[in-house]
Write a protein that holds these residues in place. Structure first.
Motif, PDB file in Angstrom:
ATOM      1  N   GLU A   1     -54.709 -49.153  29.493  1.00 43.79           N
ATOM      2  CA  GLU A   1     -53.990 -48.637  28.338  1.00 43.79           C
ATOM      3  C   GLU A   1     -52.785 -47.839  28.819  1.00 43.79           C
ATOM      4  O   GLU A   1     -52.802 -47.239  29.890  1.00 43.79           O
ATOM      5  N   ILE A   2     -51.748 -47.882  28.027  1.00 40.58           N
ATOM      6  CA  ILE A   2     -50.550 -47.109  28.312  1.00 40.58           C
ATOM      7  C   ILE A   2     -50.162 -46.350  27.052  1.00 40.58           C
ATOM      8  O   ILE A   2     -50.683 -46.628  25.961  1.00 40.58           O
ATOM      9  N   PHE A   3     -49.247 -45.434  27.208  1.00 41.77           N
ATOM     10  CA  PHE A   3     -48.750 -44.645  26.081  1.00 41.77           C
ATOM     11  C   PHE A   3     -47.235 -44.720  26.100  1.00 41.77           C
ATOM     12  O   PHE A   3     -46.613 -44.497  27.137  1.00 41.77           O
ATOM     13  N   VAL A   4     -46.644 -45.059  24.961  1.00 40.58           N
ATOM     14  CA  VAL A   4     -45.209 -45.298  24.882  1.00 40.58           C
ATOM     15  C   VAL A   4     -44.567 -44.280  23.945  1.00 40.58           C
ATOM     16  O   VAL A   4     -45.167 -43.885  22.940  1.00 40.58           O
TER      17      VAL A   4
ATOM     18  N   GLN B   1     -45.196 -32.675  29.395  1.00 42.28           N
ATOM     19  CA  GLN B   1     -44.212 -31.871  30.122  1.00 42.28           C
ATOM     20  C   GLN B   1     -44.461 -31.965  31.620  1.00 42.28           C
ATOM     21  O   GLN B   1     -43.522 -32.123  32.412  1.00 42.28           O
ATOM     22  N   GLN B   2     -45.725 -31.902  32.047  1.00 40.62           N
ATOM     23  CA  GLN B   2     -46.051 -31.996  33.466  1.00 40.62           C
ATOM     24  C   GLN B   2     -45.633 -33.351  34.033  1.00 40.62           C
ATOM     25  O   GLN B   2     -45.033 -33.426  35.105  1.00 40.62           O
ATOM     26  N   LEU B   3     -45.911 -34.433  33.304  1.00 44.43           N
ATOM     27  CA  LEU B   3     -45.541 -35.769  33.762  1.00 44.43           C
ATOM     28  C   LEU B   3     -44.027 -35.916  33.835  1.00 44.43           C
ATOM     29  O   LEU B   3     -43.488 -36.525  34.760  1.00 44.43           O
ATOM     30  N   GLN B   4     -43.321 -35.346  32.863  1.00 46.88           N
ATOM     31  CA  GLN B   4     -41.858 -35.427  32.869  1.00 46.88           C
ATOM     32  C   GLN B   4     -41.260 -34.586  33.989  1.00 46.88           C
ATOM     33  O   GLN B   4     -40.309 -35.001  34.647  1.00 46.88           O
ATOM     34  N   GLU B   5     -41.814 -33.410  34.240  1.00 42.82           N
ATOM     35  CA  GLU B   5     -41.286 -32.551  35.295  1.00 42.82           C
ATOM     36  C   GLU B   5     -41.470 -33.168  36.675  1.00 42.82           C
ATOM     37  O   GLU B   5     -40.666 -32.937  37.571  1.00 42.82           O
ATOM     38  N   THR B   6     -42.531 -33.954  36.851  1.00 43.30           N
ATOM     39  CA  THR B   6     -42.794 -34.573  38.152  1.00 43.30           C
ATOM     40  C   THR B   6     -42.247 -35.988  38.248  1.00 43.30           C
ATOM     41  O   THR B   6     -42.282 -36.597  39.317  1.00 43.30           O
ATOM     42  N   GLY B   7     -41.752 -36.523  37.151  1.00 40.39           N
ATOM     43  CA  GLY B   7     -41.241 -37.896  37.153  1.00 40.39           C
ATOM     44  C   GLY B   7     -42.350 -38.935  37.165  1.00 40.39           C
ATOM     45  O   GLY B   7     -42.121 -40.085  37.533  1.00 40.39           O
ATOM     46  N   ASN B   8     -43.531 -38.549  36.754  1.00 40.28           N
ATOM     47  CA  ASN B   8     -44.697 -39.435  36.785  1.00 40.28           C
ATOM     48  C   ASN B   8     -44.781 -40.259  35.498  1.00 40.28           C
ATOM     49  O   ASN B   8     -45.679 -40.079  34.676  1.00 40.28           O
ATOM     50  N   TYR B   9     -43.820 -41.138  35.328  1.00 37.09           N
ATOM     51  CA  TYR B   9     -43.760 -42.031  34.182  1.00 37.09           C
ATOM     52  C   TYR B   9     -42.850 -43.191  34.546  1.00 37.09           C
ATOM     53  O   TYR B   9     -42.157 -43.156  35.559  1.00 37.09           O
ATOM     54  N   LYS B  10     -42.854 -44.219  33.735  1.00 33.56           N
ATOM     55  CA  LYS B  10     -41.947 -45.356  33.910  1.00 33.56           C
ATOM     56  C   LYS B  10     -40.934 -45.312  32.776  1.00 33.56           C
ATOM     57  O   LYS B  10     -41.245 -44.862  31.664  1.00 33.56           O
ATOM     58  N   ILE B  11     -39.732 -45.802  33.044  1.00 30.74           N
ATOM     59  CA  ILE B  11     -38.677 -45.705  32.040  1.00 30.74           C
ATOM     60  C   ILE B  11     -37.787 -46.938  32.073  1.00 30.74           C
ATOM     61  O   ILE B  11     -37.566 -47.542  33.119  1.00 30.74           O
ATOM     62  N   ARG B  12     -37.293 -47.285  30.914  1.00 32.92           N
ATOM     63  CA  ARG B  12     -36.307 -48.365  30.774  1.00 32.92           C
ATOM     64  C   ARG B  12     -35.456 -48.004  29.576  1.00 32.92           C
ATOM     65  O   ARG B  12     -35.968 -47.652  28.509  1.00 32.92           O
ATOM     66  N   SER B  13     -34.147 -48.078  29.729  1.00 35.72           N
ATOM     67  CA  SER B  13     -33.218 -47.788  28.634  1.00 35.72           C
ATOM     68  C   SER B  13     -32.803 -49.094  27.970  1.00 35.72           C
ATOM     69  O   SER B  13     -32.558 -50.090  28.648  1.00 35.72           O
ATOM     70  N   TYR B  14     -32.719 -49.069  26.658  1.00 34.66           N
ATOM     71  CA  TYR B  14     -32.319 -50.232  25.875  1.00 34.66           C
ATOM     72  C   TYR B  14     -31.209 -49.846  24.910  1.00 34.66           C
ATOM     73  O   TYR B  14     -31.247 -48.765  24.325  1.00 34.66           O
ATOM     74  N   THR B  15     -30.270 -50.756  24.720  1.00 28.92           N
ATOM     75  CA  THR B  15     -29.309 -50.594  23.645  1.00 28.92           C
ATOM     76  C   THR B  15     -29.872 -51.288  22.408  1.00 28.92           C
ATOM     77  O   THR B  15     -30.808 -52.094  22.498  1.00 28.92           O
TER      78      THR B  15
ATOM     79  N   ASP C   1     -49.044 -43.688  32.019  1.00 25.64           N
ATOM     80  CA  ASP C   1     -50.300 -44.403  32.252  1.00 25.64           C
ATOM     81  C   ASP C   1     -51.505 -43.466  32.199  1.00 25.64           C
ATOM     82  O   ASP C   1     -52.602 -43.822  32.565  1.00 25.64           O
ATOM     83  N   LYS C   2     -51.275 -42.253  31.738  1.00 29.30           N
ATOM     84  CA  LYS C   2     -52.355 -41.292  31.518  1.00 29.30           C
ATOM     85  C   LYS C   2     -52.452 -41.013  30.023  1.00 29.30           C
ATOM     86  O   LYS C   2     -51.443 -41.043  29.320  1.00 29.30           O
ATOM     87  N   PRO C   3     -53.645 -40.734  29.541  1.00 25.43           N
ATOM     88  CA  PRO C   3     -53.776 -40.429  28.107  1.00 25.43           C
ATOM     89  C   PRO C   3     -53.021 -39.150  27.743  1.00 25.43           C
ATOM     90  O   PRO C   3     -53.384 -38.076  28.185  1.00 25.43           O
ATOM     91  N   VAL C   4     -51.959 -39.299  26.984  1.00 24.84           N
ATOM     92  CA  VAL C   4     -51.174 -38.148  26.552  1.00 24.84           C
ATOM     93  C   VAL C   4     -51.345 -37.903  25.052  1.00 24.84           C
ATOM     94  O   VAL C   4     -50.653 -37.109  24.466  1.00 24.84           O
ATOM     95  N   VAL C   5     -52.297 -38.620  24.485  1.00 28.57           N
ATOM     96  CA  VAL C   5     -52.608 -38.457  23.069  1.00 28.57           C
ATOM     97  C   VAL C   5     -54.087 -38.141  22.985  1.00 28.57           C
ATOM     98  O   VAL C   5     -54.909 -38.765  23.642  1.00 28.57           O
ATOM     99  N   TYR C   6     -54.438 -37.132  22.201  1.00 29.16           N
ATOM    100  CA  TYR C   6     -55.851 -36.868  21.967  1.00 29.16           C
ATOM    101  C   TYR C   6     -56.102 -36.944  20.475  1.00 29.16           C
ATOM    102  O   TYR C   6     -55.209 -36.733  19.663  1.00 29.16           O
ATOM    103  N   TYR C   7     -57.316 -37.273  20.134  1.00 29.33           N
ATOM    104  CA  TYR C   7     -57.667 -37.490  18.741  1.00 29.33           C
ATOM    105  C   TYR C   7     -58.464 -36.312  18.225  1.00 29.33           C
ATOM    106  O   TYR C   7     -59.310 -35.764  18.922  1.00 29.33           O
ATOM    107  N   THR C   8     -58.186 -35.924  17.004  1.00 34.61           N
ATOM    108  CA  THR C   8     -58.872 -34.794  16.395  1.00 34.61           C
ATOM    109  C   THR C   8     -60.236 -35.248  15.881  1.00 34.61           C
ATOM    110  O   THR C   8     -60.579 -36.417  15.933  1.00 34.61           O
ATOM    111  N   ALA C   9     -61.007 -34.306  15.376  1.00 33.83           N
ATOM    112  CA  ALA C   9     -62.326 -34.649  14.838  1.00 33.83           C
ATOM    113  C   ALA C   9     -62.190 -35.698  13.740  1.00 33.83           C
ATOM    114  O   ALA C   9     -63.037 -36.571  13.589  1.00 33.83           O
ATOM    115  N   ASP C  10     -61.150 -35.606  12.969  1.00 30.05           N
ATOM    116  CA  ASP C  10     -60.847 -36.636  11.981  1.00 30.05           C
ATOM    117  C   ASP C  10     -60.010 -37.668  12.718  1.00 30.05           C
ATOM    118  O   ASP C  10     -58.827 -37.483  12.936  1.00 30.05           O
ATOM    119  N   SER C  11     -60.629 -38.757  13.138  1.00 30.86           N
ATOM    120  CA  SER C  11     -59.995 -39.714  14.054  1.00 30.86           C
ATOM    121  C   SER C  11     -58.773 -40.408  13.463  1.00 30.86           C
ATOM    122  O   SER C  11     -58.117 -41.173  14.147  1.00 30.86           O
TER     123      SER C  11
END
Length: 164
Positions: free
Chosen positions: A41-44, A122-136, A101-111
């Motif tokens: 799973e990934i998160f976009v 913020q931690q992933l962005q500060e360390t550059g631990n993500y993949k990126i592609r720019s699109y027009t 590629d890490k779960p950056v979304v958590y679900y509340t008791a009401d799913s």
């Protein structure tokens, strides 16, 4: 005769009410799809990055299951509006699609509701631990609004400075 008149008046009221509700729905956009060709799973999310900082999040993060093509929900705006916003406020005509590629979304008791983990993002962005592609806008339109991960040439992220 009074019953018929009452029925017609009530029907008109119900129809008017239904039309008002439909008109009040969010101006979402469901054209954008992501094809996750990986086995996990990934998160976009879609953001504008300006001066090596996250300038404005446009949508996400959203979970995309392995080996699936899923709609990337854009609930508060349409794609044209997102790109116009980038040009107007950031002089940027490219939208950065960020993949975690890490779960950056958590679900509340009401799913039905999910929240993003701001500290992990913020931690992933500060360390550059993500993949990126720019699109027009034109690139996405030519691709029939389909983002293919990782085949579209996603690159390793770069460390971003957090907003102070």
């Amino acid at each position: 005769m009074n019953r018929i008149k009452c029925f017609i008046e009530n029907s008109i009221f119900v129809l008017f009410f239904v039309l008002m509700i439909l008109n009040a729905c969010d101006p979402g956009d469901s054209r954008l799809h992501l094809d996750n060709k990986t086995k996990k799973e990934i998160f976009v999310e879609g953001i504008f990055i300006k001066n090596n900082k996250e300038a404005k999040r446009q949508f996400g993060p959203q979970e995309v299951l392995p080996d699936t093509i899923q709609i990337v929900s854009i609930t508060l705006e349409n794609l044209e509006g997102i790109f116009n916003y980038g040009v107007k406020y950031y002089n940027d005509s490219t939208l950065d699609i960020v993949i975690y590629d890490k779960p950056v979304v958590y679900y509340t008791a009401d799913s039905r509701f999910a929240n993003r983990d701001k500290s992990l993002i913020q931690q992933l962005q500060e360390t550059g631990n993500y993949k990126i592609r720019s699109y027009t806008y034109d690139e996405l339109k030519k691709k029939n609004w389909l983002i293919v991960y990782p085949d579209d040439g996603f690159e390793q992220g770069r460390p971003l400075n957090p907003e102070k």
